[in-house]
Design an enzyme around this catalytic site. Sequence first.
Site, short mmCIF file in Angstrom:
data_model
loop_
_atom_site.label_atom_id
_atom_site.label_comp_id
_atom_site.label_asym_id
_atom_site.label_seq_id
_atom_site.Cartn_x
_atom_site.Cartn_y
_atom_site.Cartn_z
NE ARG A 1 -0.57 -33.84 30.85
CZ ARG A 1 -1.56 -33.55 29.66
NH1 ARG A 1 -2.07 -32.31 29.56
NH2 ARG A 1 -2.08 -34.89 29.96
CG ASP B 1 12.54 -16.92 9.03
OD1 ASP B 1 11.95 -17.40 9.29
OD2 ASP B 1 12.87 -17.22 8.45
CB VAL C 1 5.48 0.38 -2.88
CG1 VAL C 1 5.70 0.52 -4.23
CG2 VAL C 1 6.41 0.18 -2.04
CG MET D 1 8.30 -21.28 11.86
SD MET D 1 7.43 -20.93 10.78
CE MET D 1 6.51 -22.59 9.71
NE ARG E 1 -3.57 2.27 3.61
CZ ARG E 1 -2.75 2.81 4.10
NH1 ARG E 1 -1.57 2.61 4.56
NH2 ARG E 1 -3.87 4.02 4.10
CD GLU F 1 11.11 -23.97 34.48
OE1 GLU F 1 10.04 -24.60 33.94
OE2 GLU F 1 11.53 -24.46 35.24
CD GLN G 1 6.21 -19.68 14.48
OE1 GLN G 1 7.28 -19.41 15.49
NE2 GLN G 1 5.96 -20.81 14.68
O1 F6P Z 1 11.22 -17.64 6.30
C1 F6P Z 1 10.23 -17.96 7.29
C2 F6P Z 1 9.72 -19.31 7.83
O2 F6P Z 1 8.45 -19.35 8.01
C3 F6P Z 1 10.73 -19.96 8.85
O3 F6P Z 1 10.71 -19.95 9.34
C4 F6P Z 1 10.30 -21.18 7.97
O4 F6P Z 1 11.69 -22.42 8.45
C5 F6P Z 1 9.94 -21.53 6.20
O5 F6P Z 1 9.82 -19.82 6.08
C6 F6P Z 1 8.92 -22.46 5.87
O6 F6P Z 1 8.47 -22.41 4.87
P1 F6P Z 1 7.31 -22.99 4.00
O7 F6P Z 1 6.35 -22.19 3.73
O8 F6P Z 1 8.31 -23.56 2.53
O9 F6P Z 1 6.87 -24.17 4.76
#
Ligand code: F6P
Length: 319
Positions: free
Chosen positions: A163, A128, A23, A170, A21, A188, A252
């Site tokens: 537990r 990441d 850009v 990721m 948006r 922990e 995530q």
């Molecule tokens: O680079 C982002 C990411 O979500 C990484 O954290 C993960 O290892 C990878 O992409 C997963 O890729 P895909 O969407 O191909 O499963």
Amino acid sequence: MKRIAVMTSGGDAPGMNAAIRAVVRYGINKGLEVYGIMRGYAGLLEDDIRLLNFADVGGIMEKGGTILRTARCEEFKVEKGRKEAYKILKSHEIEGLVIIGGDGSLNGGALIAAETDFKVVGIPGSIDNDISETDTCIGVDTCLNTVVENIQKLKDTASSHERAFIVETMGRDCGYIALISGLTTGAEAIVIPEVKVDYQALADKLLAGRKRGKINSIVVVAEGAASAYTVARHLENKTGFETRVTILGHIQRGGSPTVQDRLLASRMGSFAVQTLLDGQSNVMIGIQGTQMMAVDLNKALQKKKELDLSLYELANTLS
Ligand code: F6P
Ligand code: ADP
């Protein structure tokens, strides 16, 4: 410069739409025509390119994912593919390209900028947070909030059942997501690729916690360090705790971007267009402190991002 294009590539990240948006709207305000390339380099090689107007990017800031969609494309990794991409961009009289993506996508952009006269500006979009020369990337904050919210939920059930939960996050080869989510949920233990794991020490820590009266144990494991199942096996053997594994996976990468990500994406998107208008190429937009910068793309890609291990120590001290 009259025409530019924008694409998203590689793994999606919340906030990519806010960057698109920015850009498009910043570009139009500066008198540019802005084209959207669908599905990253794959769509570029299929000539799937369309003109975007102000209204086309209305109402997308709050949406996760990317309206331009994204893909991975092996053809672009070879020079023949990149030459073809260059020809397609030229046929549309597009002079500059904004690539929103992770390190792989930005590597592709650096190559096209080095091999041709094409002007390329990268925007780091990846949950990441593994890209150097920028404190953070679009999507990191939203991802962390999602991870924290989910670990919090796991803590509830972990406490009820007394537990241990091993939660896998990721991050590919980078431990950032595990480190920050572990620190901010009071886990922990945190297992990340940057620090060699000592299962005995880890088990001793969990046992000491129980002795102090803790009724749950949370261990956050970065996918690049070990499989959560392996960690669970080791810890169950050494502690005797009933253990469960949760792999958070692709949740995530989804969800409405946080305020931080919307702001970052809006700033980076506008700054990227201004950078192209200023005549720069082969650069990446980074944020350092509160400052937006155009940093050398190759430098950003070649340098390994340093994880602040004092935060690892802090997490250990406080948990
Ligand atoms: O680079 C982002 C990411 O979500 C990484 O954290 C993960 O290892 C990878 O992409 C997963 O890729 P895909 O969407 O191909 O499963
Ligand atoms: P991300 O951008 O999220 O890191 P990938 O690493 O899968 O995701 O890269 C996305 C796409 O970028 C690849 O499918 C490919 O088209 C292109 N790409 C990745 N690495 C390179 C490279 N070394 N050279 C050229 N293109 C690349």
